[in-house]
Motif scaffolding. Structure first.
Motif, short mmCIF file in Angstrom:
data_model
loop_
_atom_site.label_atom_id
_atom_site.label_comp_id
_atom_site.label_asym_id
_atom_site.label_seq_id
_atom_site.Cartn_x
_atom_site.Cartn_y
_atom_site.Cartn_z
N ALA A 1 33.13 -14.94 20.62
CA ALA A 1 32.36 -13.83 20.05
C ALA A 1 31.07 -14.32 19.41
O ALA A 1 30.04 -13.63 19.46
N VAL A 2 31.10 -15.49 18.80
CA VAL A 2 29.88 -16.05 18.22
C VAL A 2 28.85 -16.33 19.31
O VAL A 2 27.65 -16.07 19.12
N GLY A 3 29.30 -16.88 20.43
CA GLY A 3 28.38 -17.10 21.54
C GLY A 3 27.75 -15.81 22.03
O GLY A 3 26.54 -15.76 22.28
N ALA A 4 28.56 -14.75 22.13
CA ALA A 4 28.04 -13.46 22.56
C ALA A 4 27.06 -12.89 21.54
O ALA A 4 26.00 -12.35 21.89
N ALA A 5 27.39 -13.01 20.25
CA ALA A 5 26.51 -12.51 19.20
C ALA A 5 25.18 -13.26 19.19
O ALA A 5 24.11 -12.67 19.01
N ASP A 6 25.24 -14.57 19.38
CA ASP A 6 24.03 -15.38 19.39
C ASP A 6 23.12 -14.99 20.54
O ASP A 6 21.90 -14.87 20.37
N HIS B 1 24.42 -2.88 26.23
CA HIS B 1 25.68 -2.16 26.02
C HIS B 1 26.89 -3.02 26.35
O HIS B 1 27.98 -2.79 25.82
N LEU B 2 26.72 -4.03 27.21
CA LEU B 2 27.85 -4.89 27.56
C LEU B 2 28.32 -5.69 26.35
O LEU B 2 29.52 -5.91 26.16
N TYR B 3 27.38 -6.15 25.53
CA TYR B 3 27.75 -6.90 24.33
C TYR B 3 28.39 -5.98 23.29
O TYR B 3 29.31 -6.40 22.59
N ALA C 1 33.67 -13.04 13.18
CA ALA C 1 32.90 -13.16 14.41
C ALA C 1 32.74 -11.81 15.11
O ALA C 1 31.66 -11.49 15.62
N LEU C 2 33.80 -11.02 15.14
CA LEU C 2 33.70 -9.70 15.77
C LEU C 2 32.76 -8.79 14.99
O LEU C 2 32.02 -7.99 15.59
N GLU C 3 32.76 -8.91 13.68
CA GLU C 3 31.84 -8.11 12.87
C GLU C 3 30.40 -8.53 13.13
O GLU C 3 29.50 -7.68 13.22
N ALA C 4 30.16 -9.83 13.27
CA ALA C 4 28.81 -10.31 13.58
C ALA C 4 28.37 -9.85 14.96
O ALA C 4 27.22 -9.45 15.16
N LEU C 5 29.28 -9.89 15.93
CA LEU C 5 28.94 -9.44 17.28
C LEU C 5 28.64 -7.96 17.30
O LEU C 5 27.69 -7.52 17.96
N ARG C 6 29.43 -7.20 16.56
CA ARG C 6 29.18 -5.76 16.50
C ARG C 6 27.80 -5.47 15.90
O ARG C 6 27.05 -4.62 16.41
N ALA C 7 27.44 -6.18 14.84
CA ALA C 7 26.14 -5.97 14.20
C ALA C 7 25.00 -6.39 15.12
O ALA C 7 23.99 -5.68 15.25
N ALA C 8 25.14 -7.55 15.76
CA ALA C 8 24.08 -8.04 16.64
C ALA C 8 23.89 -7.11 17.83
O ALA C 8 22.75 -6.83 18.24
N ALA C 9 24.99 -6.61 18.39
CA ALA C 9 24.89 -5.72 19.54
C ALA C 9 24.33 -4.37 19.15
O ALA C 9 23.48 -3.80 19.87
N ALA C 10 24.78 -3.82 18.03
CA ALA C 10 24.30 -2.50 17.60
C ALA C 10 22.82 -2.54 17.25
O ALA C 10 22.05 -1.65 17.67
N ASP C 11 22.39 -3.54 16.49
CA ASP C 11 20.97 -3.64 16.16
C ASP C 11 20.14 -3.93 17.41
O ASP C 11 19.00 -3.47 17.52
N GLY C 12 20.73 -4.68 18.34
CA GLY C 12 20.01 -4.93 19.58
C GLY C 12 19.75 -3.66 20.36
O GLY C 12 18.65 -3.46 20.90
N ILE C 13 20.74 -2.79 20.43
CA ILE C 13 20.57 -1.52 21.13
C ILE C 13 19.48 -0.68 20.46
O ILE C 13 18.61 -0.10 21.12
N LYS D 1 30.14 -3.31 23.98
CA LYS D 1 31.49 -3.02 24.47
C LYS D 1 32.42 -4.22 24.31
O LYS D 1 33.62 -4.05 24.08
N ARG D 2 31.88 -5.43 24.42
CA ARG D 2 32.72 -6.62 24.20
C ARG D 2 33.24 -6.64 22.76
O ARG D 2 34.41 -6.94 22.51
N ALA D 3 32.37 -6.30 21.80
CA ALA D 3 32.79 -6.31 20.39
C ALA D 3 33.91 -5.31 20.15
O ALA D 3 34.95 -5.65 19.56
N TRP D 4 33.73 -4.09 20.60
CA TRP D 4 34.75 -3.07 20.36
C TRP D 4 35.98 -3.27 21.24
O TRP D 4 37.10 -2.98 20.83
N GLY D 5 35.77 -3.77 22.46
CA GLY D 5 36.92 -4.03 23.33
C GLY D 5 37.83 -5.10 22.76
O GLY D 5 39.06 -4.99 22.83
N ASP D 6 37.24 -6.15 22.18
CA ASP D 6 38.06 -7.20 21.57
C ASP D 6 38.82 -6.68 20.36
O ASP D 6 39.93 -7.12 20.08
N GLU D 7 38.21 -5.76 19.61
CA GLU D 7 38.93 -5.19 18.47
C GLU D 7 40.13 -4.36 18.94
O GLU D 7 41.18 -4.36 18.30
N LEU D 8 39.97 -3.67 20.06
CA LEU D 8 41.09 -2.89 20.59
C LEU D 8 42.21 -3.80 21.10
O LEU D 8 43.39 -3.48 20.97
#
Length: 437
Positions: free
Chosen positions: A273-278, A370-372, A343-355, A374-381
């Motif tokens: 998740a950190v890699g995806a957020a970065d 949107h793929l990033y 890490a999931l919280e950081a990915l969610r923030a990075a993806a949401a601000d990116g959008i 969805k990865r954040a929320w999909g991993d939470e599910l």
């Protein structure tokens, strides 16, 4: 803890990033998602054959590289950057450690070398949306999550010298394409129920596998229907035949192994998740540097700088937590769930601000933002929401136990003070009564 990477770890990261840059471009990713398997077999061959990722954390005696969970986590950080769709998580992070921990010598010798080489992929199948429960990430994994001896879940019963499985498991990560399934099933009846793991071939008779539509298409999921399917008990039948005490010990060993694998998997997933957020943050920074508004790049506006700075700090904090969790997992300590939450919280923030900072294009299907998200929320599910991961980590560490004891002590002192005050009032009233007489 030594936070420096070894030369070998740097080589793995550099080589893997170069390979993924060539073989997992955005157009390659989208093409792979539309295939029946949900991933590119050629990419998997390169990851397994050239780099040996499936066997990175397996012992050399079983065909692996003999590295630690830390090395696997660092590799998954690179695959997470590009959201590489592959059976790596299901095979090397979830299934292989269970085979190593619970399998007999014959089972390990038969299966682990094939997994290490990439010839065989595997998946862990648990009933319903209960993967986080089975891995003890959001609470204890005892109870009836595999069926409870009642209808539902997966049931196992003896059939001669073997086992037969009945039931259904949904949301099985890469379950539609795995050559080997590790199925968590309930056995022993309601009175002596326990959860055990069984090995099922992907082509077994009576097994129906259907790929499902998932929020995160980069993590393909499947529904498994088991209709009188032949299975092999993971760990063998010694000590588990009948309803002896050894059966209960076997069930306890399975739950303990699932919890241990769950924490290590959480550390690996945190690095992923950190890699995806970065990468999501990198994409946004690249975009705001070239997107102009009012005659200047929008990245020059102070409000945009502040938002990206906040995300950068969040990603770096998550990276530190993920690296520590990976190191801790390799040294027998547990910090995976808390690192995964951050890490999931950081990915969610990075993806949401990116959008949002991409503007109108960020909401389109053609852009990868949107793929990033969805990865954040999909991993939470799949692996548990952030608040539950943190709550369970706090409970496990007894974080609030001392505060609760202090509160109870204060309440007791207050109660004792009130009792002393009442006694003093009663004594004063008696004295006043004697004076009046």
């Amino acid at each position: 803890m030594d936070a420096r990477f070894t030369a070998e770890q740097d080589d793995i990261r550099r080589t893997l990033r170069e390979l993924l840059r060539k073989r997992c471009r955005p157009e390659d990713l989208r093409a792979a998602l539309d295939t029946p398997a949900g991933h590119d077999p050629l990419l998997w061959t390169a990851l397994a054959g050239r780099l040996g990722l499936p066997g990175l954390a397996l012992p050399e005696a079983h065909g692996g590289a003999g590295c630690t969970v830390t090395d696997l986590a660092l590799a998954c950080e690179e695959t997470g950057r590009v959201l590489a769709p592959s059976p790596l998580t299901a095979t090397a992070v979830l299934a292989a450690p269970l085979l190593l921990a619970l399998g007999t010598a014959a089972q390990r010798a038969r299966l682990l070398p094939r997994i290490a080489s990439g010839e065989l992929t595997a998946a862990l199948a648990v009933p319903g949306p209960r993967l986080a429960t089975a891995l003890a990430l959001t609470g204890g994994n005892g109870g009836d999550w595999a069926g409870g001896g009642r209808a539902g879940g997966v049931q196992a019963r003896r059939a001669g010298e073997g086992w037969r499985l009945y039931g259904q498991a949904e949301q099985v990560l890469d379950g539609h394409s795995a050559g080997l399934l590790l199925v968590a099933a309930h056995t022993g009846g309601f009175a002596r129920s326990r959860i055990l793991l069984f090995l099922v071939r992907g082509d077994a008779g009576g097994l129906v596998r259907t790929r499902q539509t998932a929020l995160d298409a980069t993590r393909p999921q499947a529904r498994l229907e088991l209709r009188d399917v032949a299975a092999e008990l993971l760990g063998g039948d010694s000590g588990d035949s009948g309803d002896s005490g050894g059966a209960g010990d076997a069930g306890d060993a399975v739950l303990a192994a699932l919890a241990a694998v769950g924490d290590a998997a959480a550390a690996v997933l945190a690095c992923e998740a950190v890699g995806a957020a970065d990468r999501a943050l990198e994409r946004t920074v690249e975009y705001v540097k070239r997107r102009e508004q009012f005659g200047r790049a929008i990245g020059s506006f102070q409000a945009v700088k502040h938002r990206l700075a906040d995300v950068y700090v969040q990603v770096q904090a998550a990276r530190s937590a993920a690296y520590y969790a990976a190191w801790a997992a390799a040294h027998g300590e547990r910090a995976g769930a808390l690192a995964l939450a951050q890490a999931l919280e950081a990915l969610r923030a990075a993806a949401a601000d990116g959008i949002q900072l991409h503007g109108g294009i960020g909401f389109t299907w053609e852009d990868d933002a949107h793929l990033y998200f969805k990865r954040a929320w999909g991993d939470e599910l799949l692996f548990g929401p952030v608040h539950r991961l943190r709550a369970h980590a706090a409970d496990t560490a007894h974080l609030f136990a001392q505060g609760q004891e202090q509160e109870r002590g204060q309440e007791q002192e207050q109660g004792q003070g009130q009792e002393r005050g009442q006694e003093q009032e009663q004594g004063w009233a008696q004295e006043q009564g004697r004076v009046a007489v």
